[in-house]
Every structure is written in C-alpha cells, then in structure tokens.
Design an enzyme around this catalytic site. Structure first.
Site, PDB file in Angstrom:
ATOM      1  CG  ASP A 105       8.303  44.368 -12.262  1.00 33.04           C
ATOM      2  OD1 ASP A 105       9.112  44.288 -11.314  1.00 33.04           O
ATOM      3  OD2 ASP A 105       7.307  45.125 -12.224  1.00 33.04           O
ATOM      4  CG  ASP A 108      14.726  51.022  -9.269  1.00 31.77           C
ATOM      5  OD1 ASP A 108      15.742  51.489  -9.797  1.00 31.77           O
ATOM      6  OD2 ASP A 108      13.816  51.738  -8.815  1.00 31.77           O
TER       7      ASP A 108
END
Ligand code: 5GP
Ligand code: MG
Length: 195
Positions: A105, A108
């Site tokens: 998704d 980061d």
C-alpha cells in the site's frame, strides 16, 4: 464527495476517481513492461493494507498471473519503527525463476519492502519489481525506491482504500489525511500502525 467526511478525517487526498485513473495508468505501464512474449507474473501482495489496491490493479493486467500474499509486521516504539520486520505469513507459491511483482500500500521508512525484498531474493526469483500505491519519501530510513508508484505524498498519516488506523477506515473508497488528535499543536505525524 457526496458523503460527508467522517469527523476523524481532515481532508481527502485522492478521490476514488483519481485512484481509479492512476491504477489504470499503472496497469498499462506494467503491461507494457511485461509485454509479450509474456512470462507468467507472480504477484505477491503485502497484507493487509494492499488488498484493495491489489484487487483493482490485477483487473487492469490482462496477463497470465498468480497471486499470493505475504504478512509483515514492524514493531515501532514512539514515532519511529524499531527497524525489525517480522514475517507473519510466508509466501506459499514457488518463486524460483519467476517474475515477481511485490505490491504494498505505502512505502514509508522502506523497512518493510527492504525486508520482504531480501526474503523474496532468497527464493531466487527470475526478476523482482515492486509496486506501491503511495510513496512517502520524507521518512525513508533505507535507500529503497519502488519500480511503480501511484502517488507520492507528503509526511502525513493517511487512511482509506485499504490503509487503516487501528484497523479502521480500510473500506473508504478514497484516501484521506487523518485529523491530528484534539489538543495536538499543529499537524503531527502518527507512527505507522503495525502492518
Ligand atoms: P515502512 O516499513 O515502509 O515504514 O512501512 C510500511 C507500512 O507502514 C505500510 O505497509 C503501512 O502498513 C504502514 N504505514 C506507513 N505510513 C502509513 C500511513 O500514512 N498510513 C497508514 N495507514 N499506514 C502507514
Ligand atoms: Mg501495510
């Protein structure tokens, strides 16, 4: 947006329509890159956040492909991840000699994709590429880039379209910025919820 935004959300970053359009573009690019004579693609999706992205993306891929899942969890302390990524579900399909596309998704700190990339490399795939819906380069801790990126976003905590905050909001068809808790001074960045 017809529906009012839930109170906990600050603003919509990407509407369902914008996501649909971008996912279609990613699908077209991936199809070009794995164009005939197409070998069979092995798509490995990181649970749980990538499920909506996976479902939409593979419907844009008229290629022979198999799907598997991998589970990873990173243990954080305070606002920073401790850096240890644990496999919570291993890959079941054979990857040796296969063209593997790893889907997550959001990229980061990079710790998750880095760890999973190493895990997959151990299985000696023919090739490995990574595809993320969102990229948050500001918080990167390991130098890693995805081969396919949907959207690059600033350092804010987002939910929706598979992404959760304490397991909520995954079902939102759009991606939104979570409102900082009342009393917090200015915008804050929440630590990533354990994957
Ligand atoms: P990384 O290992 O790259 O730091 O973390 C990746 C994982 O952290 C993602 O798969 C996701 O579970 C979580 N994460 C990082 N940023 C966000 C964010 O803004 N929102 C949500 N919901 N999860 C995030
Ligand atoms: Mg995740």
């Amino acid at each position: 947006m017809d529906e009012p935004l839930p109170e906990a959300l600050e603003r919509v970053l990407f509407t369902a329509a914008a996501i649909r359009e971008r996912v279609a573009e990613l699908g077209r690019q991936i199809c070009i890159d794995y164009a005939p004579p197409a070998r069979e693609l092995t798509v490995v999706a990181v649970l749980n956040g990538s499920i909506l992205f996976l479902a939409d993306l593979i419907r844009q891929l008229p290629l022979p492909l198999r799907v598997d899942f991998v589970g990873a969890s990173s243990y954080g302390s305070g606002t920073a991840s401790a850096g240890a990524v644990t496999l919570t579900r291993g890959i079941h399909l054979d990857l040796a000699g296969r063209d593997v596309l790893l889907i997550d998704d959001i990229l980061d700190t990079g710790l998750t994709l880095h760890a999973l990339g190493r895990e997959i490399a151990r299985a000696h795939p023919g090739s490995l590429r990574t595809c993320v819906l969102l990229d948050k380069p500001a918080r990167r801790r390991v130098p890693i880039q995805a081969d396919y990126v949907g959207f690059t976003i600033p350092d804010t905590f987002v939910v929706g379209y598979g992404l959760d905050y304490q397991e909520r909001y995954r079902n939102l068809p759009y991606i939104a910025v979570l409102r900082p808790p009342a009393g917090a001074a200015g915008p804050i960045t929440l630590p990533p919820a354990p994957a």
